[in-house]
Design an enzyme around this catalytic site. Sequence first.
Site, PDB file in Angstrom:
ATOM      1  N   ASP A  94      31.788 -38.209 -88.754  1.00  0.00           N
ATOM      2  CA  ASP A  94      31.356 -37.764 -89.981  1.00  0.00           C
ATOM      3  C   ASP A  94      30.747 -36.200 -89.802  1.00  0.00           C
ATOM      4  O   ASP A  94      29.797 -35.957 -89.829  1.00  0.00           O
ATOM      5  CB  ASP A  94      30.111 -38.654 -90.562  1.00  0.00           C
ATOM      6  CG  ASP A  94      29.549 -38.398 -91.951  1.00  0.00           C
ATOM      7  OD1 ASP A  94      30.334 -37.607 -92.754  1.00  0.00           O
ATOM      8  OD2 ASP A  94      28.514 -38.801 -92.368  1.00  0.00           O
ATOM      9  N   ALA A  95      32.152 -35.369 -90.015  1.00  0.00           N
ATOM     10  CA  ALA A  95      31.955 -34.170 -89.762  1.00  0.00           C
ATOM     11  C   ALA A  95      32.096 -33.285 -91.014  1.00  0.00           C
ATOM     12  O   ALA A  95      31.811 -32.018 -91.011  1.00  0.00           O
ATOM     13  CB  ALA A  95      32.934 -33.540 -88.910  1.00  0.00           C
ATOM     14  N   LYS A  96      32.714 -33.851 -92.120  1.00  0.00           N
ATOM     15  CA  LYS A  96      32.845 -33.297 -93.463  1.00  0.00           C
ATOM     16  C   LYS A  96      33.569 -31.984 -93.336  1.00  0.00           C
ATOM     17  O   LYS A  96      33.130 -30.902 -93.917  1.00  0.00           O
ATOM     18  CB  LYS A  96      31.649 -32.966 -94.227  1.00  0.00           C
ATOM     19  CG  LYS A  96      31.118 -34.729 -94.581  1.00  0.00           C
ATOM     20  CD  LYS A  96      29.524 -34.320 -95.220  1.00  0.00           C
ATOM     21  CE  LYS A  96      29.039 -35.751 -95.682  1.00  0.00           C
ATOM     22  NZ  LYS A  96      28.517 -36.544 -94.391  1.00  0.00           N
ATOM     23  N   ARG A  97      34.572 -31.990 -92.664  1.00  0.00           N
ATOM     24  CA  ARG A  97      35.442 -30.679 -92.298  1.00  0.00           C
ATOM     25  C   ARG A  97      36.635 -30.386 -93.536  1.00  0.00           C
ATOM     26  O   ARG A  97      36.561 -31.302 -94.309  1.00  0.00           O
ATOM     27  CB  ARG A  97      36.143 -30.749 -91.015  1.00  0.00           C
ATOM     28  CG  ARG A  97      35.464 -30.842 -89.834  1.00  0.00           C
ATOM     29  CD  ARG A  97      34.277 -29.574 -89.650  1.00  0.00           C
ATOM     30  NE  ARG A  97      33.787 -29.446 -88.230  1.00  0.00           N
ATOM     31  CZ  ARG A  97      32.819 -29.850 -88.029  1.00  0.00           C
ATOM     32  NH1 ARG A  97      31.942 -30.343 -88.863  1.00  0.00           N
ATOM     33  NH2 ARG A  97      32.423 -29.594 -86.702  1.00  0.00           N
ATOM     34  N   THR A 121      35.688 -37.449 -91.695  1.00  0.00           N
ATOM     35  CA  THR A 121      35.322 -37.390 -93.047  1.00  0.00           C
ATOM     36  C   THR A 121      35.646 -35.636 -93.519  1.00  0.00           C
ATOM     37  O   THR A 121      35.534 -34.833 -92.696  1.00  0.00           O
ATOM     38  CB  THR A 121      33.916 -37.478 -93.554  1.00  0.00           C
ATOM     39  OG1 THR A 121      33.093 -36.751 -92.345  1.00  0.00           O
ATOM     40  CG2 THR A 121      33.596 -39.085 -93.356  1.00  0.00           C
TER      41      THR A 121
END
Length: 269
Positions: A94-97, A121
Amino acid sequence: MTIDKLHSQINKKKSFLCVGLDVDLEKIPAHLLQEEDPIFAFSKAVIDATHDLCVAYKPNTAFFEAYGVKGWIALEKTIRYLNENYPDHFTIADAKRGDIGNTSTRYAKAFYEDLNFDSVTIAPYMGKDSVEPFLAFNDKFAILLALTSNQGAFDFQTKTIDGKPLYQEVLKTASQYENSDRLMYVVGATKAEYLADIRKIVPDSFLLVPGVGAQGGSLEEVVKYGKNDQVGLLVNSSRGIIYASNGSDFADAARAKALDLQQQMADLI
Protein backbone atom coordinates in the site's frame (compact mmCIF):
# COMPACT_ATOMS: atom_id res chain seq x y z
CA MET A 1 0.21 -15.13 -7.50
CA THR A 2 -2.53 -15.53 -10.10
CA ILE A 3 -6.19 -14.59 -9.96
CA ASP A 4 -7.12 -18.28 -10.04
CA LYS A 5 -4.98 -18.93 -6.95
CA LEU A 6 -6.58 -15.99 -5.17
CA HIS A 7 -10.06 -17.29 -6.01
CA SER A 8 -9.00 -20.71 -4.74
CA GLN A 9 -7.87 -19.30 -1.40
CA ILE A 10 -11.13 -17.37 -0.99
CA ASN A 11 -13.17 -20.50 -1.64
CA LYS A 12 -11.00 -22.68 0.58
CA LYS A 13 -11.02 -20.34 3.57
CA LYS A 14 -14.50 -18.89 3.08
CA SER A 15 -12.79 -15.57 3.57
CA PHE A 16 -11.94 -12.50 1.56
CA LEU A 17 -10.20 -10.80 4.45
CA CYS A 18 -7.11 -8.66 3.96
CA VAL A 19 -5.16 -7.74 7.09
CA GLY A 20 -3.56 -4.32 6.93
CA LEU A 21 -0.20 -3.90 8.61
CA ASP A 22 -0.07 -0.26 9.72
CA VAL A 23 2.66 -0.64 12.33
CA ASP A 24 2.99 2.35 14.65
CA LEU A 25 5.63 2.07 17.35
CA GLU A 26 3.52 4.33 19.55
CA LYS A 27 0.65 1.82 19.51
CA ILE A 28 2.30 -1.60 19.64
CA PRO A 29 2.69 -3.40 23.00
CA ALA A 30 5.46 -1.85 25.07
CA HIS A 31 7.29 -5.13 25.63
CA LEU A 32 8.00 -5.42 21.89
CA LEU A 33 10.05 -2.23 21.97
CA GLN A 34 12.80 -4.29 23.60
CA GLU A 35 13.08 -6.43 20.46
CA GLU A 36 15.92 -5.84 18.01
CA ASP A 37 13.32 -5.11 15.31
CA PRO A 38 10.01 -4.30 17.01
CA ILE A 39 8.22 -3.49 13.73
CA PHE A 40 8.98 -6.91 12.29
CA ALA A 41 8.34 -8.67 15.61
CA PHE A 42 4.86 -7.14 15.75
CA SER A 43 4.11 -7.84 12.09
CA LYS A 44 5.32 -11.45 12.34
CA ALA A 45 3.19 -12.14 15.41
CA VAL A 46 0.05 -10.73 13.75
CA ILE A 47 0.72 -12.72 10.57
CA ASP A 48 1.28 -15.97 12.45
CA ALA A 49 -1.93 -15.43 14.42
CA THR A 50 -4.18 -14.62 11.45
CA HIS A 51 -2.80 -16.37 8.36
CA ASP A 52 -5.41 -19.12 8.25
CA LEU A 53 -8.26 -16.61 8.44
CA CYS A 54 -7.28 -14.21 5.68
CA VAL A 55 -6.21 -14.36 2.04
CA ALA A 56 -4.14 -11.17 1.81
CA TYR A 57 -1.83 -8.86 3.72
CA LYS A 58 -1.39 -5.16 3.05
CA PRO A 59 1.61 -3.47 4.63
CA ASN A 60 1.09 0.28 4.47
CA THR A 61 4.58 1.36 3.42
CA ALA A 62 4.31 4.80 5.06
CA PHE A 63 4.27 3.16 8.49
CA PHE A 64 7.57 1.48 7.63
CA GLU A 65 9.18 4.34 5.73
CA ALA A 66 8.52 6.68 8.66
CA TYR A 67 11.36 4.94 10.53
CA GLY A 68 13.93 5.40 7.79
CA VAL A 69 16.36 2.63 6.94
CA LYS A 70 15.28 0.53 9.92
CA GLY A 71 11.69 0.70 8.78
CA TRP A 72 12.55 -0.27 5.21
CA ILE A 73 14.56 -3.23 6.49
CA ALA A 74 11.53 -4.27 8.56
CA LEU A 75 9.37 -4.06 5.43
CA GLU A 76 11.83 -6.25 3.52
CA LYS A 77 11.85 -8.78 6.35
CA THR A 78 8.05 -8.76 6.55
CA ILE A 79 7.42 -9.43 2.86
CA ARG A 80 10.18 -12.04 2.79
CA TYR A 81 8.63 -13.78 5.79
CA LEU A 82 5.24 -13.79 4.07
CA ASN A 83 6.59 -15.12 0.78
CA GLU A 84 8.65 -17.85 2.43
CA ASN A 85 6.13 -19.02 5.01
CA TYR A 86 2.71 -18.16 3.58
CA PRO A 87 3.21 -18.04 -0.19
CA ASP A 88 -0.49 -18.60 -0.94
CA HIS A 89 -1.38 -15.17 0.43
CA PHE A 90 -1.87 -12.20 -1.87
CA THR A 91 0.44 -9.35 -0.87
CA ILE A 92 -0.27 -5.67 -1.38
CA ALA A 93 2.25 -2.85 -1.05
CA ASP A 94 0.00 0.00 0.00
CA ALA A 95 2.35 2.64 -1.35
CA LYS A 96 0.01 4.83 -3.43
CA ARG A 97 2.66 5.49 -6.02
CA GLY A 98 2.18 7.10 -9.43
CA ASP A 99 4.36 9.04 -11.83
CA ILE A 100 5.04 9.06 -15.55
CA GLY A 101 7.14 6.80 -17.75
CA ASN A 102 10.41 5.51 -16.40
CA THR A 103 9.63 6.69 -12.87
CA SER A 104 6.56 4.48 -12.63
CA THR A 105 8.58 1.62 -14.07
CA ARG A 106 11.15 2.08 -11.31
CA TYR A 107 8.47 2.18 -8.65
CA ALA A 108 7.04 -1.02 -10.12
CA LYS A 109 10.43 -2.74 -10.18
CA ALA A 110 11.03 -1.77 -6.54
CA PHE A 111 7.85 -3.40 -5.31
CA TYR A 112 7.40 -6.22 -7.82
CA GLU A 113 10.98 -7.36 -8.36
CA ASP A 114 13.09 -6.26 -5.41
CA LEU A 115 10.50 -6.77 -2.67
CA ASN A 116 8.40 -9.33 -4.60
CA PHE A 117 4.96 -8.00 -3.72
CA ASP A 118 2.04 -9.27 -5.78
CA SER A 119 0.53 -5.81 -6.14
CA VAL A 120 0.90 -2.13 -5.36
CA THR A 121 -1.64 0.63 -4.88
CA ILE A 122 -1.32 3.52 -7.32
CA ALA A 123 -2.86 6.95 -7.85
CA PRO A 124 -4.42 7.53 -11.30
CA TYR A 125 -4.34 11.35 -11.39
CA MET A 126 -1.51 11.51 -13.95
CA GLY A 127 -3.29 9.17 -16.34
CA LYS A 128 -2.40 6.38 -18.73
CA ASP A 129 1.38 6.75 -18.86
CA SER A 130 1.57 6.68 -15.07
CA VAL A 131 -0.53 3.49 -14.78
CA GLU A 132 0.47 1.24 -17.68
CA PRO A 133 4.08 0.75 -16.52
CA PHE A 134 2.68 -1.05 -13.46
CA LEU A 135 0.68 -3.35 -15.74
CA ALA A 136 3.64 -4.55 -17.79
CA PHE A 137 4.72 -7.20 -15.26
CA ASN A 138 3.33 -10.72 -15.61
CA ASP A 139 1.31 -12.03 -12.65
CA LYS A 140 1.58 -8.67 -10.88
CA PHE A 141 -1.32 -6.34 -10.21
CA ALA A 142 -1.91 -2.62 -9.85
CA ILE A 143 -4.66 -1.48 -7.50
CA LEU A 144 -6.00 1.85 -8.65
CA LEU A 145 -7.43 4.37 -6.22
CA ALA A 146 -10.96 4.82 -7.54
CA LEU A 147 -13.28 5.91 -4.72
CA THR A 148 -11.57 6.12 -1.37
CA SER A 149 -13.01 5.92 2.15
CA ASN A 150 -11.79 9.28 3.47
CA GLN A 151 -13.98 12.37 3.80
CA GLY A 152 -11.79 14.25 1.31
CA ALA A 153 -12.88 11.85 -1.43
CA PHE A 154 -15.76 14.25 -2.03
CA ASP A 155 -13.33 17.05 -2.94
CA PHE A 156 -12.66 15.54 -6.38
CA GLN A 157 -13.71 11.92 -6.83
CA THR A 158 -17.47 12.45 -6.85
CA LYS A 159 -17.48 15.74 -8.79
CA THR A 160 -19.36 15.52 -12.06
CA ILE A 161 -17.82 15.93 -15.51
CA ASP A 162 -20.30 16.01 -18.38
CA GLY A 163 -22.90 14.74 -15.97
CA LYS A 164 -20.90 11.77 -14.69
CA PRO A 165 -18.88 11.41 -11.46
CA LEU A 166 -15.13 11.63 -11.93
CA TYR A 167 -14.51 8.27 -10.24
CA GLN A 168 -16.69 6.59 -12.88
CA GLU A 169 -14.63 8.20 -15.65
CA VAL A 170 -11.47 6.92 -13.95
CA LEU A 171 -12.88 3.39 -13.91
CA LYS A 172 -14.08 3.49 -17.52
CA THR A 173 -10.86 4.98 -18.85
CA ALA A 174 -8.53 2.72 -16.86
CA SER A 175 -10.42 -0.39 -17.96
CA GLN A 176 -9.26 0.41 -21.51
CA TYR A 177 -5.55 0.55 -20.65
CA GLU A 178 -3.16 -2.08 -21.96
CA ASN A 179 -3.15 -5.15 -19.69
CA SER A 180 -6.13 -3.76 -17.76
CA ASP A 181 -6.96 -7.33 -16.75
CA ARG A 182 -4.20 -6.80 -14.17
CA LEU A 183 -6.04 -3.88 -12.59
CA MET A 184 -7.88 -3.96 -9.30
CA TYR A 185 -9.60 -0.97 -7.74
CA VAL A 186 -9.80 0.63 -4.31
CA VAL A 187 -13.36 1.40 -3.23
CA GLY A 188 -13.92 2.46 0.37
CA ALA A 189 -16.42 0.59 2.52
CA THR A 190 -17.80 3.94 3.67
CA LYS A 191 -18.95 4.44 0.07
CA ALA A 192 -20.78 1.11 -0.18
CA GLU A 193 -23.84 2.68 -1.77
CA TYR A 194 -21.73 3.43 -4.85
CA LEU A 195 -20.67 -0.19 -5.34
CA ALA A 196 -23.63 -1.23 -7.49
CA ASP A 197 -22.77 1.41 -10.10
CA ILE A 198 -19.09 0.52 -9.89
CA ARG A 199 -19.87 -3.14 -10.56
CA LYS A 200 -21.65 -2.14 -13.77
CA ILE A 201 -18.39 -0.62 -15.02
CA VAL A 202 -15.90 -3.23 -13.74
CA PRO A 203 -18.01 -6.37 -13.20
CA ASP A 204 -15.15 -8.86 -13.12
CA SER A 205 -12.38 -6.95 -11.36
CA PHE A 206 -11.28 -7.37 -7.77
CA LEU A 207 -12.16 -4.48 -5.48
CA LEU A 208 -9.94 -3.73 -2.49
CA VAL A 209 -12.29 -2.34 0.15
CA PRO A 210 -10.80 -0.54 3.16
CA GLY A 211 -12.86 1.13 5.84
CA VAL A 212 -14.56 -1.85 7.51
CA GLY A 213 -14.07 -1.70 11.25
CA ALA A 214 -12.40 1.38 12.68
CA GLN A 215 -13.73 3.63 9.89
CA GLY A 216 -17.29 2.38 10.31
CA GLY A 217 -17.94 0.67 6.98
CA SER A 218 -20.54 -2.11 6.82
CA LEU A 219 -19.38 -5.53 5.67
CA GLU A 220 -22.94 -6.54 4.85
CA GLU A 221 -23.43 -3.50 2.61
CA VAL A 222 -20.11 -4.11 0.85
CA VAL A 223 -21.07 -7.70 0.04
CA LYS A 224 -24.63 -6.78 -0.93
CA TYR A 225 -23.54 -4.23 -3.52
CA GLY A 226 -19.99 -5.24 -4.39
CA LYS A 227 -19.81 -9.03 -4.58
CA ASN A 228 -19.67 -10.64 -8.04
CA ASP A 229 -20.02 -14.28 -9.10
CA GLN A 230 -16.53 -15.11 -7.81
CA VAL A 231 -16.75 -12.81 -4.77
CA GLY A 232 -14.28 -10.33 -6.32
CA LEU A 233 -13.65 -8.55 -3.03
CA LEU A 234 -10.71 -8.08 -0.70
CA VAL A 235 -12.03 -6.39 2.42
CA ASN A 236 -9.27 -4.84 4.48
CA SER A 237 -9.16 -4.29 8.21
CA SER A 238 -6.08 -2.74 9.77
CA ARG A 239 -6.46 -0.99 13.12
CA GLY A 240 -9.53 -3.03 14.08
CA ILE A 241 -7.44 -6.20 14.01
CA ILE A 242 -3.84 -5.35 14.76
CA TYR A 243 -4.59 -2.99 17.67
CA ALA A 244 -7.35 -5.05 19.25
CA SER A 245 -5.12 -5.15 22.33
CA ASN A 246 -1.95 -3.34 23.34
CA GLY A 247 -1.04 -5.95 25.91
CA SER A 248 0.88 -9.20 25.80
CA ASP A 249 -2.24 -10.87 24.37
CA PHE A 250 -2.20 -8.66 21.25
CA ALA A 251 -1.73 -11.56 18.82
CA ASP A 252 -4.58 -13.56 20.35
CA ALA A 253 -6.80 -10.47 20.30
CA ALA A 254 -5.91 -9.86 16.65
CA ARG A 255 -6.84 -13.44 15.85
CA ALA A 256 -10.18 -13.09 17.62
CA LYS A 257 -11.06 -9.99 15.58
CA ALA A 258 -9.94 -11.66 12.34
CA LEU A 259 -11.96 -14.77 13.20
CA ASP A 260 -15.06 -12.70 13.79
CA LEU A 261 -14.72 -11.08 10.37
CA GLN A 262 -13.96 -14.39 8.67
CA GLN A 263 -17.05 -15.98 10.17
CA GLN A 264 -19.18 -13.07 9.01
CA MET A 265 -17.70 -13.45 5.52
CA ALA A 266 -18.39 -17.18 5.47
CA ASP A 267 -22.03 -16.49 6.28
CA LEU A 268 -22.29 -13.81 3.60
CA ILE A 269 -20.83 -15.87 0.77
